[in-house]
Scaffold this active site. Structure first.
Site, short mmCIF file in Angstrom:
data_model
loop_
_atom_site.label_atom_id
_atom_site.label_comp_id
_atom_site.label_asym_id
_atom_site.label_seq_id
_atom_site.Cartn_x
_atom_site.Cartn_y
_atom_site.Cartn_z
N ASP A 16 -13.34 8.36 -7.11
CA ASP A 16 -13.40 7.06 -6.44
C ASP A 16 -12.61 7.13 -5.14
O ASP A 16 -11.49 7.64 -5.13
CB ASP A 16 -12.76 5.97 -7.33
CG ASP A 16 -13.67 5.60 -8.50
OD1 ASP A 16 -14.76 6.18 -8.59
OD2 ASP A 16 -13.27 4.75 -9.30
N SER A 253 -0.88 5.64 -6.35
CA SER A 253 -1.82 6.68 -6.80
C SER A 253 -2.82 6.06 -7.76
O SER A 253 -2.53 5.09 -8.46
CB SER A 253 -1.06 7.81 -7.51
OG SER A 253 -0.54 7.36 -8.74
N LYS A 254 -4.02 6.66 -7.81
CA LYS A 254 -5.09 6.14 -8.68
C LYS A 254 -4.71 6.28 -10.15
O LYS A 254 -5.20 5.53 -10.99
CB LYS A 254 -6.40 6.89 -8.39
CG LYS A 254 -7.01 6.53 -7.06
CD LYS A 254 -8.39 7.11 -6.89
CE LYS A 254 -8.36 8.54 -6.46
NZ LYS A 254 -9.69 9.07 -6.12
N ARG A 255 -3.85 7.24 -10.46
CA ARG A 255 -3.46 7.46 -11.85
C ARG A 255 -2.58 6.31 -12.37
O ARG A 255 -2.68 5.91 -13.51
CB ARG A 255 -2.71 8.79 -11.97
CG ARG A 255 -2.60 9.33 -13.39
CD ARG A 255 -1.95 10.71 -13.45
NE ARG A 255 -0.57 10.70 -13.02
CZ ARG A 255 -0.14 11.15 -11.84
NH1 ARG A 255 -0.99 11.63 -10.97
NH2 ARG A 255 1.13 11.13 -11.52
#
Length: 487
Positions: A16, A253-255
């Site tokens: 993404d 962050s995406k995490r």
């Protein structure tokens, strides 16, 4: 007069799209627009192991949704096509060969295991000059093959000189000093260039004059400036943007944070213009008394690299919620209604538009717009208008909070409304007011609460009498009768 700038954003299609891509693209596009230049989108897809199917299309779609689409891109083409690095592989090899020939690069046959062991020993000995130890420098393939840790397929490394210049001028930060780089790999064993070589070659060949990127790339800038010098090219200007941070000051962050995903904002029902405004504010905080709500055109008009704060901006979604509400309330009713319907279909709230659905949403939009934060909230607030009278879900908790005389109130309301000729908001309100507030001597909140629960299924809802007008006389009476019977 400012020279027209050529800027670029160059994401990798590895999942993404990150909100940082939009953050950079915003400033890229603004500077290009300000100077009458061009904004380029390049896809950096040389790391073949990390590619994610569909990610490239998401990059195009999300930037277009935000109004940050490029002037040149793999989709649009342009004078410097192709704009995907995987389609430019033949471009890089001649420059690698030139660097080797000129003594600025060399082959390295060290295996991954040997490099891992080297790094481990460096960490254990706590030596200050970490990085590749140049075992392969000056060796032929045959000489290196006699030593342990040999790999059949070599990489190519830069030979960073001892006197490498570590400082450079940055448009945002002024004079910047970076740490000393090691002998960076510029061509991988699979024949693909690394980011460091490809970005320099592509930026030069595409005429990029201003490189806007995150501050994490400051440490790589001396390597890139070396490559420009060795290849005899003028270096572009650099603008290293501050990193976006979570409320705990950690890097977004995406995490850890769903809001790091650019698609998340669309999924949640934020307006693209509100998100764009929010990103402007992050690196470009307005001075006291300055307007926080501003269009992209206004942002471009006042653009100045010197205004960008180098302190990592806090990504506070509460601020975005406020901005989104402001933008929602600024939309004409018909446009907001269209966006609510489009969101409902795109998000799966609706599989298709029900009969009369657009007209109902248009009529009901003014009832909810004042308290709407995102488009995602709209349809749930209006769902009672689309449920059939006998399928309407009535919240037991809302029923439990009604007074003991709720059944009587509903009976009087039903009788009163049956004889009502004009079914308008004003007529409904007046008739119920006369019958319940004046006739039964009830406070308005107790008089109308049972009717609200009957009509909407909830104790809290959009304005009651306006909702009843939209719902119509037959449905309103059927719902009042249903709850009266249940009570």
């Amino acid at each position: 007069m400012t020279t027209p700038a050529r800027t670029r954003v160059a994401p990798s299609p590895t999942g993404d799209p990150h909100v940082g891509t939009a953050y950079m693209a915003l400033f890229d596009k603004a500077w290009a627009r300000k100077t009458g230049g061009r904004f380029v989108l390049r896809i950096e897809d040389t790391d073949r192991n990390r590619l994610v199917e569909g990610s490239e299309q998401q990059i195009y779609d999300s930037l277009a949704w935000l109004g940050l689409d490029a002037d040149e891109s793999p989709e649009l083409g342009g004078p410097y096509a192709p704009y995907k690095q995987s389609e430019r592989l033949d471009t890089y090899r001649p420059f690698v060969d030139k660097l080797i020939e000129d003594g600025h690069a060399y082959y390295c046959w060290c295996s991954g295991e040997r490099l891992a062991q080297m790094r481990k020993e460096q960490q254990e000995s706590k030596q200050s000059n970490t990085g590749y130890d140049r075992l392969c420098l000056g060796m032929t393939r045959e000489e290196r093959a006699k030593l342990p840790g040999f790999s059949e397929t070599p990489v190519v490394r830069m030979l960073v000189p001892d006197d490498v210049t570590l400082s450079f001028h940055d448009l945002i930060r002024g004079e910047v000093k970076a740490p000393r780089p090691d002998d960076q790999v510029i061509l991988k064993a699979d024949g693909f260039p690394t980011y460091h070589l490809a970005v320099v070659v592509d930026d030069h060949l595409m005429g990029i004059t201003t490189v806007v990127r995150g501050e994490e790339w400051i440490s790589s800038t001396p390597k890139h400036l070396l490559l420009y010098r060795w290849l005899g090219w003028d270096a572009p200007d650099f603008a290293h943007m501050p990193l976006l941070r979570n409320t705990d000051k950690s890097k977004i962050s995406k995490r850890k944070n769903p809001a790091a995903r650019l698609m998340w904002f669309r999924e949640q029902g934020y307006l693209p213009e509100a998100l764009r405004n929010f990103l402007q504010l992050l690196a470009y905080p307005p001075a006291e008394g300055e307007q926080e709500v501003s269009s992209f055109d206004e942002f471009v008009e006042g653009f100045d690299w010197g205004k960008i704060s180098t302190v990592g901006p806090i990504f506070d979604v509460k601020k975005l919620d406020w901005l989104n509400g402001v933008y929602i309330r600024s939309l004409p009713t018909h446009e907001l209604a269209d966006r609510i319907v489009s969101y409902a279909l795109e998000s799966g709230q609706w599989s298709s538009v029900p009969e009369g659905g657009r007209e109902t949403v248009l009529a009901a939009t003014p009832l909810i717009s004042e308290r709407l934060v995102t488009l995602a909230e709209a349809l749930p607030k209006l769902q009672f208008l689309f449920d059939s009278d006998y399928d309407l879900s009535i919240n037991p908790a809302s029923v439990a909070k009604l007074k003991d005389n709720a059944g009587e109130v509903l009976a009087v309301a039903e009788t009163t409304l049956k004889d009502l000729g004009e079914w308008t908001t004003g007529a409904i309100h007046q008739a119920l007011n006369v019958a319940l507030v004046e006739g039964m001597e009830l406070k308005p909140k107790f008089a109308f609460a049972p009717i609200r629960v009957a009509i909407t299924g909830e104790q809290v809802s959009p304005p009651l009498f306006e909702s009843m007008e939209i719902l119509g006389k037959d449905s309103s009476l059927a719902r009042i009768a249903r709850l009266a019977q249940e009570l």
